[in-house]
Enzyme design. Sequence first.
Site, short mmCIF file in Angstrom:
data_model
loop_
_atom_site.label_atom_id
_atom_site.label_comp_id
_atom_site.label_asym_id
_atom_site.label_seq_id
_atom_site.Cartn_x
_atom_site.Cartn_y
_atom_site.Cartn_z
CB SER A 132 30.82 -10.33 14.98
OG SER A 132 32.05 -10.78 14.46
CE1 TYR A 145 31.05 -5.57 11.43
CE2 TYR A 145 32.24 -7.24 12.67
CZ TYR A 145 31.13 -6.85 11.94
OH TYR A 145 30.10 -7.74 11.73
#
Length: 274
Positions: A132, A145
């Site tokens: 990501s 995250y």
Amino acid sequence: MRSILITGCSSGIGYHAAHALAARGWQVFATCRKPADCARLQAEGLESCTLDYTDPESIGAALDHVLTVTGGRLDALFNNGAYAIPGAAEDLPTDALRAIFEANLFGWHDLTRRVIPVMRGQGGGRIVQNSSVLGLAALRWRGAYVATKFALEGLTDVLRLEMRGTGVHVVLIEPGPVTSRIRQNSIPHFERWIDWRASPRRAQYEGELLARLYEDRAPDRFELPPDAVTRVLIRALEARAPRPRYFVTLPTHGMAAARRLLPGRALDWLLARV
């Protein structure tokens, strides 16, 4: 026929990639955590079985099924399934971090370690990790995250170096905003772990995070559909010599450049306003 095991195929990136690669002639094994999602994918014509990253027995059973069907070969692995726990880092219980690392990192590592001997034995393969932009840059409210993706980036970089000369190529894909259900899927984890009403940041939760989390909103300004990731995944899988990293979406390209060019204070100033 080339074979690929893809995780997290119930929706979003994994779902689109599974269908697109099957249409391209790959033998796709599209896994999901829930049996009902696997049944839906089977009804759509995909080979599907359950794989829960938090359950080593599930990981082993899924890979055993794949190797039984293929006669012991697996050409590619796309580690993709993950979830988020929105909330301020100071409100994040340590047990919540343990739980998300099980799903977003440790399970990926378990499956990858099981796949490597198969690929080494057959003389090569591709391991593609879906990271990501949050593996490159930290953003507020996303500490859990971000921690898993930063760890994934480092572990994958080491693995890529160590697999040189084996024929096994290890690749990172780094999407920015891509249409998926990660926001909706994060709500149960937020409600389980984050006691925002007792937080000293309660007013910030009410003014910033809750609306973003619970309200239906238009796509983000730079959001792209899942096929943007699939196009990059195909290049990572089919290129003779894949790149170590592939960026997807303008924010990822921009953040990678900002990390190279900006001093730390300037980067913090920028990130604090996102």
